[in-house]
Design a protein around this motif. Structure first.
Motif, PDB file in Angstrom:
ATOM      1  N   LEU A  75       9.011   1.652 -50.623  1.00  0.00           N
ATOM      2  CA  LEU A  75       9.572   0.466 -51.260  1.00  0.00           C
ATOM      3  C   LEU A  75       8.740  -0.769 -50.937  1.00  0.00           C
ATOM      4  O   LEU A  75       8.422  -1.578 -51.824  1.00  0.00           O
ATOM      5  N   VAL A  76       8.354  -0.924 -49.668  1.00  0.00           N
ATOM      6  CA  VAL A  76       7.560  -2.082 -49.243  1.00  0.00           C
ATOM      7  C   VAL A  76       6.193  -2.080 -49.921  1.00  0.00           C
ATOM      8  O   VAL A  76       5.733  -3.107 -50.444  1.00  0.00           O
ATOM      9  N   THR A  77       5.517  -0.914 -49.932  1.00  0.00           N
ATOM     10  CA  THR A  77       4.188  -0.846 -50.536  1.00  0.00           C
ATOM     11  C   THR A  77       4.250  -1.030 -52.052  1.00  0.00           C
ATOM     12  O   THR A  77       3.336  -1.590 -52.652  1.00  0.00           O
ATOM     13  N   PHE A  78       5.342  -0.583 -52.663  1.00  0.00           N
ATOM     14  CA  PHE A  78       5.502  -0.799 -54.100  1.00  0.00           C
ATOM     15  C   PHE A  78       5.597  -2.291 -54.410  1.00  0.00           C
ATOM     16  O   PHE A  78       4.933  -2.789 -55.330  1.00  0.00           O
ATOM     17  N   MET A  79       6.406  -3.010 -53.661  1.00  0.00           N
ATOM     18  CA  MET A  79       6.558  -4.446 -53.900  1.00  0.00           C
ATOM     19  C   MET A  79       5.265  -5.189 -53.605  1.00  0.00           C
ATOM     20  O   MET A  79       4.885  -6.125 -54.327  1.00  0.00           O
ATOM     21  N   ALA A  80       4.552  -4.774 -52.551  1.00  0.00           N
ATOM     22  CA  ALA A  80       3.267  -5.411 -52.237  1.00  0.00           C
ATOM     23  C   ALA A  80       2.279  -5.198 -53.374  1.00  0.00           C
ATOM     24  O   ALA A  80       1.551  -6.119 -53.778  1.00  0.00           O
ATOM     25  N   SER A  81       2.251  -3.991 -53.914  1.00  0.00           N
ATOM     26  CA  SER A  81       1.337  -3.686 -55.019  1.00  0.00           C
ATOM     27  C   SER A  81       1.694  -4.484 -56.267  1.00  0.00           C
ATOM     28  O   SER A  81       0.813  -4.947 -57.002  1.00  0.00           O
ATOM     29  N   TYR A  82       2.981  -4.634 -56.507  1.00  0.00           N
ATOM     30  CA  TYR A  82       3.441  -5.342 -57.711  1.00  0.00           C
ATOM     31  C   TYR A  82       2.911  -6.769 -57.755  1.00  0.00           C
ATOM     32  O   TYR A  82       2.603  -7.299 -58.815  1.00  0.00           O
ATOM     33  N   TYR A  83       2.798  -7.392 -56.585  1.00  0.00           N
ATOM     34  CA  TYR A  83       2.336  -8.781 -56.520  1.00  0.00           C
ATOM     35  C   TYR A  83       0.860  -8.889 -56.115  1.00  0.00           C
ATOM     36  O   TYR A  83       0.407  -9.956 -55.704  1.00  0.00           O
ATOM     37  N   ASN A  84       0.133  -7.805 -56.252  1.00  0.00           N
ATOM     38  CA  ASN A  84      -1.232  -7.765 -55.714  1.00  0.00           C
ATOM     39  C   ASN A  84      -2.303  -7.942 -56.788  1.00  0.00           C
ATOM     40  O   ASN A  84      -3.412  -7.446 -56.639  1.00  0.00           O
TER      41      ASN A  84
END
Length: 381
Positions: free
Chosen positions: A319-328
């Protein structure tokens, strides 16, 4: 893929001729994805939607292709190890952000992954010669380093007398010649010169060892960083799987050898060994199934609770890595914002936008470009 979908036979408009990159890459994978994506892209263009929707369509098509090959592997897992192992395999794969993220990235590694998945499925099925053929196609056309996987698998099949040396030689030479002819025929037209892209990649990375120019990592990086991040809970369980089922070492040892051999190359990236993840997931699924079946026994009960806790941690990490990727993708957001505010009304002239190296690496692609009055350039100085 953008140029195939939008410029078609007008090769002079293709981006790769102006900015060819360090080494050439094959167009075969891009052609395959573009053929399947073209009906959707035509509808998007007809409806007047922004081109970025075509990017989503192309990446979804690529993801569907890779996941369909993974489905073939999953079905062979069910046939050989049962429904429960299959279920755990799906669960592990679903919890691994990096693997699913890469499945839609248009990279040679991912196109090779599709063929490796088909090779794994045939390997489990006992179709050893087709398995070798898929690996050869992946090596010759998409990623020359797949030979580091082809070698250990082929050697193991020979040592266990699963294949005949002369029959394997005939299969491999025939497949290699077919693949070389295909890639040279297609890519020489697209690059406007006689070229075998993956041979040039092999020469650049392995013979000249120039890949180190893009950074290096320690020899243990794949085992201490890349695999733990990508496999999550499946990492420790994949080790246990080799102990609880005597069939697993036959499949794991060549894949483990592939990662060890790749560790000798100083320049390391997760995508280089992404094709090892499905087989490690199989080993982890076998271990998880054994733990689950014995969960009512005293010691196994504790192990089962620990496993469930790691499942929860893995879900949180994903979940954390997904959100980080979304804003990356800051440059992609910046270009979108520029399109909204940058052109005054009633201005007839064009608006020139310079795409620098950082921008091109952080979210901007040709799918993000708008029509007139916007014009784009990567020219330096």
């Amino acid at each position: 893929m953008h140029d195939i979908l939008y410029h078609r036979h007008h090769l002079d408009s293709y981006d790769h001729l102006e900015f060819p990159g360090v080494v050439p890459r094959t167009f075969i994978g891009a052609f395959i994805v573009s053929v399947f994506a073209s009906p959707v892209v035509s509808i998007i263009s007809w409806l007047g939607f922004p081109k970025v929707y075509s990017l989503v369509a192309a990446r979804l098509v690529l993801g569907c292709i890779i996941l369909s090959t993974l489905r073939f592997f999953r079905i062979q897992i069910r046939n050989k190890f049962g429904h429960q192992v299959e279920t755990f395999f799906v669960l592990f794969t679903s919890l691994q952000f990096h693997f699913l993220f890469y499945c839609t990235r248009p990279l040679p590694n991912i196109l090779a992954l599709g063929l490796v998945n088909l090779a794994y499925g045939n390997w489990l099925k006992g179709n050893f010669y087709p398995a070798l053929s898929f690996l050869i196609f992946a090596t010759v056309i998409f990623r020359c380093d797949t030979m580091l996987l082809l070698g250990p698998i082929g050697l193991e099949l020979l040592l266990t007398k699963s294949i005949s040396f002369w029959k394997a030689l005939k299969y491999c030479v025939g497949t290699a010649l077919l693949a070389v002819g295909l890639t040279i025929s297609v890519d020489s037209i697209m690059w406007k010169k006689c070229v075998w892209p993956e041979f040039e990649v092999f020469w650049f990375n392995s013979i000249l060892n120039r890949s180190s120019d893009w950074g290096t990592h320690s020899i243990h990086w794949y085992f201490t960083s890349a695999l733990p991040r990508s496999l999550l809970v499946a990492y420790p369980l994949s080790l246990l799987g080799t102990l609880v089922d005597r069939r697993i070492p036959f499949f794991i040892l060549p894949v483990l050898s592939f990662v060890i051999l790749y560790s000798k190359l100083p320049h390391k990236e997760l995508r280089f060994i992404i094709s090892s993840v499905p087989m490690f997931n199989l080993s982890a699924a076998v271990a998880a199934s054994r733990i689950y079946n014995n969960r009512k026994k005293k010691i196994w009960k504790l192990v089962n609770m620990v496993m469930l806790a790691f499942f929860a941690i893995s879900a949180g990490c994903t979940l954390v890595t997904f959100m980080a990727s979304y804003y990356n993708y800051p440059s992609g957001y910046a270009l979108n914002r520029l399109h909204q505010i940058g052109h005054p009304a009633n201005v007839a002239g064009g608006e020139w936008v310079h795409i620098d190296t950082f921008g091109a690496m952080n979210g901007i692609s040709r799918f993000c470009e708008d029509a007139f009055p916007w014009r784009y350039s990567k020219e330096e100085e």
